[in-house]
Design an enzyme around this catalytic site. Structure first.
Site, PDB file in Angstrom:
ATOM      1  N   CYS A  61      37.906 126.942  20.872  1.00 27.61           N
ATOM      2  CA  CYS A  61      37.686 126.669  22.301  1.00 27.61           C
ATOM      3  C   CYS A  61      36.211 126.800  22.677  1.00 27.61           C
ATOM      4  O   CYS A  61      35.718 126.084  23.549  1.00 27.61           O
ATOM      5  CB  CYS A  61      38.539 127.590  23.167  1.00 27.61           C
ATOM      6  N   HIS A  92      38.968 133.247  26.016  1.00 20.83           N
ATOM      7  CA  HIS A  92      39.143 131.798  25.898  1.00 20.83           C
ATOM      8  C   HIS A  92      38.088 131.094  26.738  1.00 20.83           C
ATOM      9  O   HIS A  92      37.792 131.515  27.857  1.00 20.83           O
ATOM     10  CB  HIS A  92      40.548 131.416  26.380  1.00 20.83           C
TER      11      HIS A  92
END
Length: 333
Positions: A26, A276
């Site tokens: 990510c 994330h």
């Protein structure tokens, strides 16, 4: 982490290609969305034609990045599978299946381009695109003797306080003289190490300005690194002309356009140890904002972008601004 292949929601296709998540990718995915949105960067990289080199194709970062960005900007109706680029980074010590800091990966990719691209003149043009030149000052606090040196950043590291901040105040504080805590520097006039203040003056700004909000801090209570989730407000238009005082700008600085438009925000959700990354990208065609969360992309509003100011574990980590191309007015001299 999102692994859906959806690239369209109820708002319609936003014009960004989603990127599959492979092994905690990510961080890289968010950076790729910002690179793809940087027109000058993609144009420079597309000018490069690979010549004879000792670097194998599967280890050649600029080559793999060039191929991937071309794919991302072609057919946006599906999700890009980009294992080749991720494995190329892995061979260059940006490991798969490891949680990375997005600013460190950003700088590593730019450094790999400098090292591996065969056209060194073109490599310098890419570097200049992000290069923030500063005058570094060291001032002895005994005799006030001042030494100067020139250095540069490819992303401006902005310390933030553990309370409410604005990007303008963070930039202003970065260019103030600060005490070097617990460290004495050699004063040429005194001939010995003395308490010293360090500061920077602005020399020149790049066309693409990358700001790194330093959200990591040391916790005395736990003895571990903590993430600073405090609020940092940032504007859509950043004007250095109103941020810095005259004494924070080097005498060698030339008149130039200092207004910048925000076009990418990389966001981190989670703690200092795990989290994330996603990216908010502004469309160059219709000026709308889109949110890229790995393979899932949707249209959003500026209010959604404002929600990343902070105050929770979801907050902006890197900001990317594009210099306005307006011409400066001619001096009467």
């Amino acid at each position: 982490m999102s692994t859906s292949s959806v690239t369209q929601d109820e708002y319609g296709a936003p014009g960004l290609m989603g990127l599959s998540n492979y092994g905690l990718s990510c961080c890289v995915n968010s950076l790729l969305q910002s690179f793809s949105a940087t027109q000058e960067f993609t144009e420079l990289l597309n000018r490069w034609q690979m010549s004879d080199t000792d670097i194998p194709e599967d280890c050649n970062t600029p080559l793999q990045l060039q191929r991937l960005l071309r794919k991302m900007q072609s057919d946006k109706s599906h999700t890009a599978h980009h294992e080749d680029f991720l494995r190329c980074l892995d061979r260059n010590h940006i490991q798969l299946y490891v949680q990375h800091d997005v600013d460190e990966v950003f700088l590593s990719i730019l450094n790999l381009i400098q090292q591996q691209i065969s056209d060194k003149e073109l490599a310098q043009e890419i570097k200049q695109l992000y290069k923030i030149t500063v005058e570094q000052n060291l001032q002895c606090q005994t005799c006030f003797y001042l030494t100067k040196d020139t250095s540069y950043f490819l992303s401006l590291p902005l310390p933030i306080s553990d309370c409410s901040n604005t990007v303008e105040n963070c930039i202003h504080c970065f260019f103030e003289l600060q005490d070097i805590t617990g460290n004495f520097c050699l004063c040429e006039r005194c001939g010995e190490r003395k308490p010293t203040k360090q500061g920077f003056k602005l020399v020149s700004l790049p066309n693409v300005l990358c700001l790194h909000l330093k959200r990591s801090g040391y916790s005395l209570r736990s003895g571990y690194t903590k993430k600073l989730n405090c609020e940092v407000k940032f504007p859509e238009v950043l004007d250095f002309q109103t941020i810095l005082r005259r004494d924070q700008i080097s005498e060698s600085t030339q008149e130039e356009e200092r207004k910048y438009d925000l076009f990418a925000v990389i966001v981190h959700c989670g703690t200092a140890l795990f989290g994330h990354y996603t990216a908010y990208i502004k469309s160059s065609s219709d000026q709308s904002w889109n949110h890229a969360d790995d393979s899932y992309v949707r249209k959003v509003s500026w209010k959604d972008v404002e929600s990343t100011f902070g105050g929770s574990r979801r907050c902006a980590y890197m900001l990317m601004y594009q210099r306005r191309q307006d011409k400066m007015p001619q001096s009467s001299n």
